[in-house]
Design a protein around this motif. Structure first.
Motif, PDB file in Angstrom:
ATOM      1  N   ILE A  42      28.534  39.454  44.528  1.00 45.44           N
ATOM      2  CA  ILE A  42      29.333  40.649  44.244  1.00 45.44           C
ATOM      3  C   ILE A  42      30.550  40.708  45.148  1.00 45.44           C
ATOM      4  O   ILE A  42      31.656  41.017  44.706  1.00 45.44           O
ATOM      5  N   ARG A  43      30.374  40.399  46.411  1.00 47.63           N
ATOM      6  CA  ARG A  43      31.512  40.423  47.343  1.00 47.63           C
ATOM      7  C   ARG A  43      32.565  39.403  46.936  1.00 47.63           C
ATOM      8  O   ARG A  43      33.762  39.698  46.970  1.00 47.63           O
ATOM      9  N   ALA A  44      32.142  38.192  46.562  1.00 41.85           N
ATOM     10  CA  ALA A  44      33.098  37.161  46.131  1.00 41.85           C
ATOM     11  C   ALA A  44      33.857  37.631  44.893  1.00 41.85           C
ATOM     12  O   ALA A  44      35.080  37.439  44.796  1.00 41.85           O
ATOM     13  N   PHE A  45      33.154  38.260  43.960  1.00 38.84           N
ATOM     14  CA  PHE A  45      33.825  38.764  42.760  1.00 38.84           C
ATOM     15  C   PHE A  45      34.796  39.888  43.126  1.00 38.84           C
ATOM     16  O   PHE A  45      35.926  39.922  42.630  1.00 38.84           O
ATOM     17  N   GLN A  46      34.361  40.791  43.996  1.00 39.86           N
ATOM     18  CA  GLN A  46      35.236  41.892  44.408  1.00 39.86           C
ATOM     19  C   GLN A  46      36.536  41.371  45.015  1.00 39.86           C
ATOM     20  O   GLN A  46      37.619  41.870  44.711  1.00 39.86           O
ATOM     21  N   GLY A  50      39.925  41.563  43.168  1.00 41.20           N
ATOM     22  CA  GLY A  50      40.817  42.455  43.900  1.00 41.20           C
ATOM     23  C   GLY A  50      42.259  41.976  43.901  1.00 41.20           C
ATOM     24  O   GLY A  50      43.185  42.786  43.897  1.00 41.20           O
ATOM     25  N   VAL A  51      42.458  40.672  43.907  1.00 42.69           N
ATOM     26  CA  VAL A  51      43.823  40.128  43.835  1.00 42.69           C
ATOM     27  C   VAL A  51      44.491  40.591  42.542  1.00 42.69           C
ATOM     28  O   VAL A  51      45.661  40.982  42.538  1.00 42.69           O
ATOM     29  N   ILE A  52      43.739  40.567  41.454  1.00 38.47           N
ATOM     30  CA  ILE A  52      44.267  41.002  40.160  1.00 38.47           C
ATOM     31  C   ILE A  52      44.432  42.520  40.145  1.00 38.47           C
ATOM     32  O   ILE A  52      45.485  43.036  39.757  1.00 38.47           O
ATOM     33  N   GLN A  53      43.398  43.232  40.593  1.00 35.37           N
ATOM     34  CA  GLN A  53      43.405  44.696  40.563  1.00 35.37           C
ATOM     35  C   GLN A  53      44.524  45.279  41.440  1.00 35.37           C
ATOM     36  O   GLN A  53      45.002  46.376  41.171  1.00 35.37           O
ATOM     37  N   LEU A 109      37.346  45.234  32.138  1.00 30.46           N
ATOM     38  CA  LEU A 109      37.834  46.215  33.117  1.00 30.46           C
ATOM     39  C   LEU A 109      36.757  47.209  33.535  1.00 30.46           C
ATOM     40  O   LEU A 109      36.598  47.459  34.737  1.00 30.46           O
ATOM     41  N   PRO A 110      35.985  47.781  32.608  1.00 30.56           N
ATOM     42  CA  PRO A 110      34.917  48.679  33.057  1.00 30.56           C
ATOM     43  C   PRO A 110      33.887  47.970  33.943  1.00 30.56           C
ATOM     44  O   PRO A 110      33.453  48.536  34.959  1.00 30.56           O
ATOM     45  N   LEU A 111      33.494  46.753  33.579  1.00 31.31           N
ATOM     46  CA  LEU A 111      32.536  46.017  34.408  1.00 31.31           C
ATOM     47  C   LEU A 111      33.135  45.702  35.780  1.00 31.31           C
ATOM     48  O   LEU A 111      32.472  45.874  36.812  1.00 31.31           O
ATOM     49  N   ASN A 112      34.366  45.230  35.789  1.00 29.68           N
ATOM     50  CA  ASN A 112      35.038  44.905  37.052  1.00 29.68           C
ATOM     51  C   ASN A 112      35.163  46.142  37.938  1.00 29.68           C
ATOM     52  O   ASN A 112      34.906  46.082  39.142  1.00 29.68           O
ATOM     53  N   ARG A 117      33.731  49.392  42.818  1.00 31.42           N
ATOM     54  CA  ARG A 117      33.348  50.652  43.469  1.00 31.42           C
ATOM     55  C   ARG A 117      32.098  50.534  44.337  1.00 31.42           C
ATOM     56  O   ARG A 117      31.780  51.458  45.085  1.00 31.42           O
ATOM     57  N   LEU A 118      31.399  49.417  44.254  1.00 29.85           N
ATOM     58  CA  LEU A 118      30.160  49.275  45.023  1.00 29.85           C
ATOM     59  C   LEU A 118      30.450  49.102  46.510  1.00 29.85           C
ATOM     60  O   LEU A 118      31.319  48.326  46.894  1.00 29.85           O
TER      61      LEU A 118
END
Length: 164
Positions: A42-46, A50-53, A109-112, A117-118
């Protein structure tokens, strides 16, 4: 016809870049982080998402530019093309807007955003595992579909370029 050809080139280029981006997520990024434990996954995905977001300008230029380019291309094609060429362009435009951009808005987007938010530092291991389970398979399945659609759209646009 010159404007249509020019918009086709831009659409094919930008949609192909998006297809490559999605392909990289499908065959490199997600398989690469799959072996991580739940918290690290989860941290790696965040971090990566995050670069995109955070509105990376080059990403936004390509992502939003591809949508604008294919819409312009579709509008120009309506006034110039007919028959098979118009069908090919219509399939590309509809497929891209619904299958790539639409699925991104409706699914990814909703999943991301849920994962963004975690707060992993306050969550227990079980909650983190549940969050990953609710996210990973749905995200991957949808991404494989939108990647295939993006690749098909790129091929349709390239085919159309050869036909004109």
């Amino acid at each position: 016809m010159f404007l249509l050809n020019l918009s086709l080139v831009f659409s094919a280029f930008l949609c192909s870049l998006v297809a490559g981006f999605l392909f990289a997520w499908a065959v490199v990024i997600m398989p690469g982080i799959r072996s991580l434990d739940d918290k690290a996954f989860i941290r790696a995905f965040q971090v990566t998402d995050g670069v995109i977001q955070d509105g990376h300008p080059l990403f936004l230029l390509v992502w939003l530019g591809s949508a604008v380019a294919i819409i312009v291309c579709g509008l120009l094609g309506l006034s110039v093309l007919q028959g098979v060429d118009l069908v090919l362009l219509s399939l590309a435009v509809g497929g891209y807007l619904a299958g790539v951009q639409g699925s991104t808005i409706a699914v990814h987007l909703p999943l991301n955003n849920t994962l963004q938010r975690l707060d992993l530092e306050v969550m227990g291991e079980e909650a983190i595992a549940e969050a990953r389970a609710a996210f990973e398979s749905r995200w991957n399945r949808s991404n494989v579909i939108r990647t295939a659609i993006a690749c098909a759209v790129s091929l349709l646009l390239i085919l159309l370029l050869f036909r004109l």
